[in-house]
Write an enzyme that holds these catalytic residues in place. Sequence first.
Site, mmCIF file in Angstrom:
data_model
loop_
_atom_site.group_PDB
_atom_site.id
_atom_site.type_symbol
_atom_site.label_atom_id
_atom_site.label_comp_id
_atom_site.label_asym_id
_atom_site.label_seq_id
_atom_site.Cartn_x
_atom_site.Cartn_y
_atom_site.Cartn_z
ATOM 1 N N THR A 15 0.866 -1.184 0.000
ATOM 2 C CA THR A 15 0.000 0.000 0.000
ATOM 3 C C THR A 15 0.898 1.228 0.000
ATOM 4 O OG1 THR A 15 -1.792 -1.108 1.184
ATOM 5 C CG2 THR A 15 -1.755 1.295 1.273
ATOM 6 N N LYS A 32 -7.595 1.321 -2.702
ATOM 7 C CA LYS A 32 -7.177 0.959 -1.351
ATOM 8 C C LYS A 32 -7.375 2.131 -0.386
ATOM 9 C CE LYS A 32 -5.420 -1.427 2.036
ATOM 10 N NZ LYS A 32 -4.082 -2.022 2.048
ATOM 11 N N LYS A 88 0.220 5.361 8.476
ATOM 12 C CA LYS A 88 0.899 5.543 7.189
ATOM 13 C C LYS A 88 -0.118 5.608 6.057
ATOM 14 C CE LYS A 88 2.179 2.208 4.764
ATOM 15 N NZ LYS A 88 1.688 1.438 3.579
#
Length: 291
Positions: free
Chosen positions: A97, A172, A240
């Site tokens: 990701t 995502k 993150k």
Amino acid sequence: MAKIAFLGLGVMGYPMAGHLQRAGHEIIVYNRTKVKAERWLAEHTGELATTPRQAASEAQFVMACVGNDQDLRQICLGEDGAIAGMKADTVFVDHTTVSASVTRELHEKAAKRKVAFIDAPVSGGQAGAESGKLVVMCGGEQEAFTRAEPLIAVFAKKCVRLGESGSGQMAKMVNQICIAGLLQGLGEALHFGEKAGLDTRAVIDVISGGAAGSWQMSNRYETMLDGFFEHGFAVDWMRKDLGICISTADEIGASLPITALVDQFYKDVQKMGGGRWDTSSLIQRLRDHDK
């Protein structure tokens, strides 16, 4: 059967590479911490590479699952990077990701070497990786996706191409935005039930079958009530991911007020020492706040 280089043997990559090996594919592994690659090879059949380039040089497909933008650039670029070692017409499948911008950058660099680059971030956490039931969101050329899809299907229950390069990463982000809001709402609801003196488990049993029900409710409410936060996907990694969502929202002109707020709540969890707790730990912040 394909020859696959798998780069990154963390909590996700380790079982994903294992599924591919058990399915009969020939696996070459690379991990920055060599001992982890050696442990994988003690449990599986395969080869060990000392650099990403070496791993990629004989592979038909290169699959990666590392930590962040910087980690991905490190294994892809430079003299020892995977892209420099890949033969023309091979396919790089990135399960990390990361930002859509780094995905598009690497897609362009790969294209100059006639290498396809598919962004394929996953959802389902450590449990999904271990059980082979991940959901995979992909971006990139249709032809490359068609070639890679049978490999991804080895550890995925659903795999969909959503558009050109970067589309998987953007999807995502949508996923993480949804999860952040759901977990904060669920945490507040459970905390409220506790403070109200309700039999919270009985309440959830009733409402989970109605409009309030969700995967998070069904799979996390009991462990949240028990204060058990060891489900694999850590708060540090969620922050993150949410940072990527928030910065991308600024770029495209989207508004994410709830996501930004929940990101700060996760920052509070980190300050509590919960950086390695899983994302359902938001309820503990509420409990500690009321002490």
